[in-house]
Design an enzyme around this catalytic site. Structure first.
Site, PDB file in Angstrom:
ATOM      1  CB  SER A 183      -0.897   0.028   1.235  1.00 28.29           C
ATOM      2  OG  SER A 183      -1.425   1.333   1.380  1.00 28.29           O
ATOM      3  CG  HIS A 219      -3.924  -1.674  -1.328  1.00 27.68           C
ATOM      4  ND1 HIS A 219      -5.026  -2.468  -1.580  1.00 27.68           N
ATOM      5  CD2 HIS A 219      -4.266  -0.881  -0.275  1.00 27.68           C
ATOM      6  CE1 HIS A 219      -5.983  -2.178  -0.708  1.00 27.68           C
ATOM      7  NE2 HIS A 219      -5.556  -1.213   0.096  1.00 27.68           N
ATOM      8  CG  ASP A 247      -5.049   2.203   1.437  1.00 28.45           C
ATOM      9  OD1 ASP A 247      -6.027   1.444   1.316  1.00 28.45           O
ATOM     10  OD2 ASP A 247      -3.929   1.832   1.836  1.00 28.45           O
ATOM     11  CG  HIS A 287      -9.300  -0.007   0.272  1.00 28.54           C
ATOM     12  ND1 HIS A 287      -8.617  -0.247   1.454  1.00 28.54           N
ATOM     13  CD2 HIS A 287     -10.625  -0.028   0.598  1.00 28.54           C
ATOM     14  CE1 HIS A 287      -9.474  -0.414   2.435  1.00 28.54           C
ATOM     15  NE2 HIS A 287     -10.701  -0.283   1.954  1.00 28.54           N
ATOM     16  CG  MET A 312     -11.190   3.064   2.956  1.00 28.18           C
ATOM     17  SD  MET A 312      -9.584   3.012   3.769  1.00 28.18           S
ATOM     18  CE  MET A 312      -8.522   3.109   2.339  1.00 28.18           C
ATOM     19  CG  MET A 354     -11.371  -2.951   6.052  1.00 25.03           C
ATOM     20  SD  MET A 354      -9.913  -2.475   5.090  1.00 25.03           S
ATOM     21  CE  MET A 354      -8.844  -1.696   6.300  1.00 25.03           C
ATOM     22  CG  ASP A 360      -6.038  -2.963   3.681  1.00 24.06           C
ATOM     23  OD1 ASP A 360      -4.993  -2.656   4.262  1.00 24.06           O
ATOM     24  OD2 ASP A 360      -6.648  -2.202   2.903  1.00 24.06           O
TER      25      ASP A 360
END
Ligand code: DX5
Ligand code: ZN
Length: 219
Positions: free
Chosen positions: A7, A32, A34, A65, A67, A136, A174
């Site tokens: 990440s 990855h 975020d 990903h 969020m 998660m 993750d």
């Protein structure tokens, strides 16, 4: 085969290209990304512009990903930026079936993430539609947190659900993945391992990738 997805949240953004190249050359399988909006999670990171820069830095698939609240408003932008996997949170999607199918129509693989407090059962009705389930193992928002042990049970239950429903989605974990936690997660049946601080905050980034890959390949 178990896949490693470093990440970039924990990377040195002043040197992003070099850091992504380093993990790629050392054997990482995905990058990855975020994306945080300061609403769904109490932190802000980056949007499609940076994902597009990451895409120009690597041949590896981008594992994005989200969020963020209202992810539907941004799916096309993230797809155009080069996302190969787009993962949304169950908690942000009242029309999850529509969202998953929109991601697939665009041409990306569709993932759904569950917070530690969200049960797997919330996905039963769409489980055969997804390409990836992201469990998660910390509360999302920050890198460098400790692995929540209950996640192991959730991974095992996800493996069972995959068998029972004859599905083929990948199981990704993750949060808090490092050389001390990765083996238990591997044994629980996980396929894709996100690791931020244990790679990018290591003294030797390349060696950290090699070490985790070695554990993942030794099963
Ligand atoms: C947390 C992010 C993670 C994070 C993992 O909200 O989704 O991807 O970067 O970081 P570590 O590996 O440091 O726990
Ligand atoms: Zn993540």
């Amino acid at each position: 085969m178990a896949l490693l997805a470093p990440s970039i949240l924990s990377s040195d953004f002043s040197n992003l290209y070099q850091q992504i190249r380093m993990v790629e050359m050392s054997g990482a399988d995905r990058v990855h990304c975020d994306v945080m909006d300061g609403h769904f999670v109490p932190n802000l990171t980056f949007g499609p512009i940076l994902v597009e820069a990451a895409d120009r830095s690597t041949e590896l698939p981008l594992d994005v990903h989200l969020m963020i609240e209202n992810p539907d408003n941004f799916l096309e932008d993230f797809y155009k930026a080069g996302s190969d996997f787009i993962t949304v949170h169950q908690e942000t999607c009242p029309h999850l079936h529509r969202t998953i199918h929109r991601i697939k129509e665009l041409g990306a693989k569709a993932g759904v993430a569950l917070n530690p407090s969200t049960p797997l059962s919330t996905l039963e009705d769409i489980i055969t539609d997804i390409d990836q389930l992201l469990i998660m193992s910390v509360n999302p928002g920050f890198g460098g947190q400790s692995f929540i042990k209950n996640s192991l049970k959730k991974i095992e239950n996800a493996v069972k659900l995959r068998e029972e429903t004859n599905s083929s989605f990948l199981i990704e974990v993750d949060g808090g993945i490092n050389k001390d936690t990765v083996s238990d997660v591997l044994n629980a049946g996980c396929d894709v391992f996100v690791a931020g601080s244990s790679i990018f905050k290591a003294d030797n980034i390349a060696a950290a990738v090699v070490e985790l890959k070695k554990i993942l390949n030794n099963k």
